[in-house]
Enzyme design. Sequence first.
Site, PDB file in Angstrom:
ATOM      1  CE1 TYR A  61     -23.860 -21.105   2.335  1.00  0.00           C
ATOM      2  CE2 TYR A  61     -25.033 -22.971   1.392  1.00  0.00           C
ATOM      3  CZ  TYR A  61     -24.917 -21.620   1.588  1.00  0.00           C
ATOM      4  OH  TYR A  61     -25.837 -20.779   1.047  1.00  0.00           O
TER       5      TYR A  61
ATOM      6  CE  LYS B 283      -2.592   1.728  -7.180  1.00  0.00           C
ATOM      7  NZ  LYS B 283      -2.156   2.847  -6.447  1.00  0.00           N
TER       8      LYS B 283
ATOM      9  N   GLY C 159      -4.708  18.389  -8.245  1.00  0.00           N
ATOM     10  CA  GLY C 159      -5.760  17.395  -8.055  1.00  0.00           C
ATOM     11  C   GLY C 159      -5.514  16.578  -6.808  1.00  0.00           C
TER      12      GLY C 159
ATOM     13  CG  ASN D  41       2.483   6.778 -12.941  1.00  0.00           C
ATOM     14  OD1 ASN D  41       3.644   6.646 -13.270  1.00  0.00           O
ATOM     15  ND2 ASN D  41       2.079   6.750 -11.684  1.00  0.00           N
TER      16      ASN D  41
END
Length: 761
Positions: free
Chosen positions: A49, A104, A206, A297
């Site tokens: 930092y 994910k 879709g 799904n």
Amino acid sequence: MAETGKTKRAVASVTDQEALDFHARGRPGKLEITPTKPMATQRDLSLAYSPGVAAPVKAIAEDPSRAYDYTARGNMVAVISNGTAILGLGNLGALASKPVMEGKSVLFKRFADVDSIDLEVDTENVDEFINCVRYLGPSFGGINLEDIKAPDCFIIEQRLRELMDIPVFHDDQHGTAIIAAAGLINALTLTGRDFKTTKLVCNGAGAAAIACIELIKAMGFNPENVILCDTKGVIYQGREEGMNQWKSAHAVKTDRRSLKEALDGADVFFGLSAKGALTSEMVQSMAPQPIIFAMANPDPEITPEEVARIRDDAIVATGRSDYPNQVNNVLGFPYIFRGALDVRATTINDAMKIAAAEALANLAKEDVPDDVAAAYQGNRPRFGSQYIIPVPFDPRLISAIPVAVAQAAMETGVARRPLLDLDAYARELKARRDPIASTLQNIYARVRRHPKRVVFAEGEEEQMMRAAVSYANQQLGTAILVGREDRMRDTAARAGIDLDRPGIELLNARISKRNDAYTDYLYARIQRKGYLFRDAQRLINNDRNHFAACMVALGDADAMVTGLTRNYSTALEDVRRCIDPKPGHRIIGASLALCRGRTVLVADTAVHDMPSAEELADIAEEAAGLARRLGYEPRVAMLAYSTFGNPSGERSERVREAVKILDKRRVDFEYDGEMAADVALNPKIMEQYPFCRLSGPGNVLVMPAFHSAAISTKMLQELGGSTVIGPLLVGLDKSVQIVSMGAKDSDIVNMAALAAYNAGV
Ligand SMILES: NC(=O)C1=CN([C@@H]2O[C@H](COP(=O)(O)OP(=O)(O)OC[C@H]3O[C@@H](n4cnc5c(N)ncnc54)[C@H](OP(=O)(O)O)[C@@H]3O)[C@@H](O)[C@H]2O)C=CC1
Ligand SMILES: CC(=O)C(=O)O
Ligand SMILES: [Mg+2]
């Protein structure tokens, strides 16, 4: 077709309660962030930092590409959603999408070592969403858009691709299309069909559906042979209701109006719509050897069982992991981004997508080598109707797909950092994966092939019941719960556990017909050790460890798990009264520690307090044998506080002596020592001892004494964030595992699976 076979579930599914418990356990959710640099001292702080951080800031301001050298950007992908099309569950909002997005993110890490963070953006307004994401570019090497409904997703992705100079990839579109195309290439090959003449009907119009049919048309399908359906039926030229420009682009001239009419005589069904949309009657009307990809799904348009009931010539795939042929974008996104990030691609273009699809399709045609077979539930699949695509756990994916993607990126000029040696890149990718990390997966797979009867001795405990149900649910075999039935049922009812399911047996020790046999057996073993017949009787009737251990000893169960309510050494004494060591073996405890993609086996973590040199040599042999049974080649490091004589001391002397004993025994595995833990684990430090006989970092660590073994494994767990499995009991003549007191149900299932595995699979 190359192969036919009955469709059946590859693994059992999970219950809602199990999924909720899984997500709630410990730190809620599925991911956390850990620093990669030490932050321990004032100096660390000054470097990380202010003031040190100013140096990389200035370097990046001067040359933006340096961000890849000084920040996490180059390996970081954001998974971004607004929750308007969560799986096939519909628009449930940004917050509800978080479990999927976290999922994910962890899959990115698990499968391709890509760091990832989920961002849920709470707006359904397309412009607001674009505006939010477009400014996040500097933070990430890539953007994975997820579960955004059509047609908004098309506009969002297109605009962001124009606005950002990193890959923006809507996975439901392109990830799905790549995997579906790979599966389709192979299904067409198996059924002797040609791209140009095959008739395909896609239900759903879709995000996923439109991308899938665009890709297959780009790969050679005749547009006239592709019919798209949505909730209003066939998308035909001239239709007005429920249309948009993306659907119109695929409208066909036809007088068919419903999905049922469209499917009559069709070769292929693609389902990217919703549960149950495809009926048996429709499947019946399809062409011979139909190809059915029911990809919705979490529940597919039709189940493989339903198809199998009416036709035996179909190739069926779903989006789920519990059936053969999982056509799911998880097979793509981690590896596609891996390849794109590694060449610092500006985008993921069509050439990269097609390269990924072809690499995936080709992998399924290759022979499955030994070390890969375990990822397939212990079977060695052969290219055919039940195996048109690899499974997500296939360890070859990490080296096959990113290489193809990176190569395509370089060939099409979108790679900012070309890779000169793709073979070296493939090797580097392979090394990202620890072969031992899939040990547990392999063990579960093997047990599933050879299910075992495991007795859960402390059957009245809630965690034991949960573990038993999970054991049975995962098709590992039969779980026998020992206890009083009324007590077990009361506890189960209170905890919402369903015990009346296949694979669960309740057994009351007091009224078992086998008590006499067990008592006789036990009495014969302990009569000269100060026990009367009635003592043996009492132990069998009242003590579940003795009862359960006798069940295993006399072959009424294959393995046993206990330990929840009694400390380790007491539970081991109970078991030892009923079961001997395997002839020529020594009983030891070994713990499997999994940490940051590395796995080591630590021994003896349970039995020997202050082992002699002879005992240390035995421990090394037992632990090496266990490593081999778990599927990897042992490199045994005999640990001490000293390394090869420096500094000297009594305990190190004993370890040195143990090495000499192993020399004399001419054992057939790698070992060396004594050495300190950093020498054993860090190849750079090991290089200082060029005479060291280990060919790589130690993966079996034999500790000089019980206290160091116990202390170091607990420290690994608490400070290092390791998952520690065990101690696993090794060297008994029958398979028994003892869990630690208060173990969680997931730990108990792991131990039960290991006990089943040790019983011989
Ligand atoms: N296996 C995999 O890897 C993947 C699977 N999927 C699955 O695909 C499905 C769609 O996802 P996505 O494209 O992202 O969602 P979208 O919301 O973008 O699209 C959904 C589409 O499905 C249509 N639809 C819904 N129900 C029916 C029905 N009963 N009959 C016919 N059409 C129907 C909708 O029709 P309309 O236009 O009339 O509203 C719409 O065209 C989900 O189930 C999802 O889980 C998605 C991505 C990856
Ligand atoms: C798999 C996936 O991305 C979906 O079903 O939406
Ligand atoms: Mg999705």
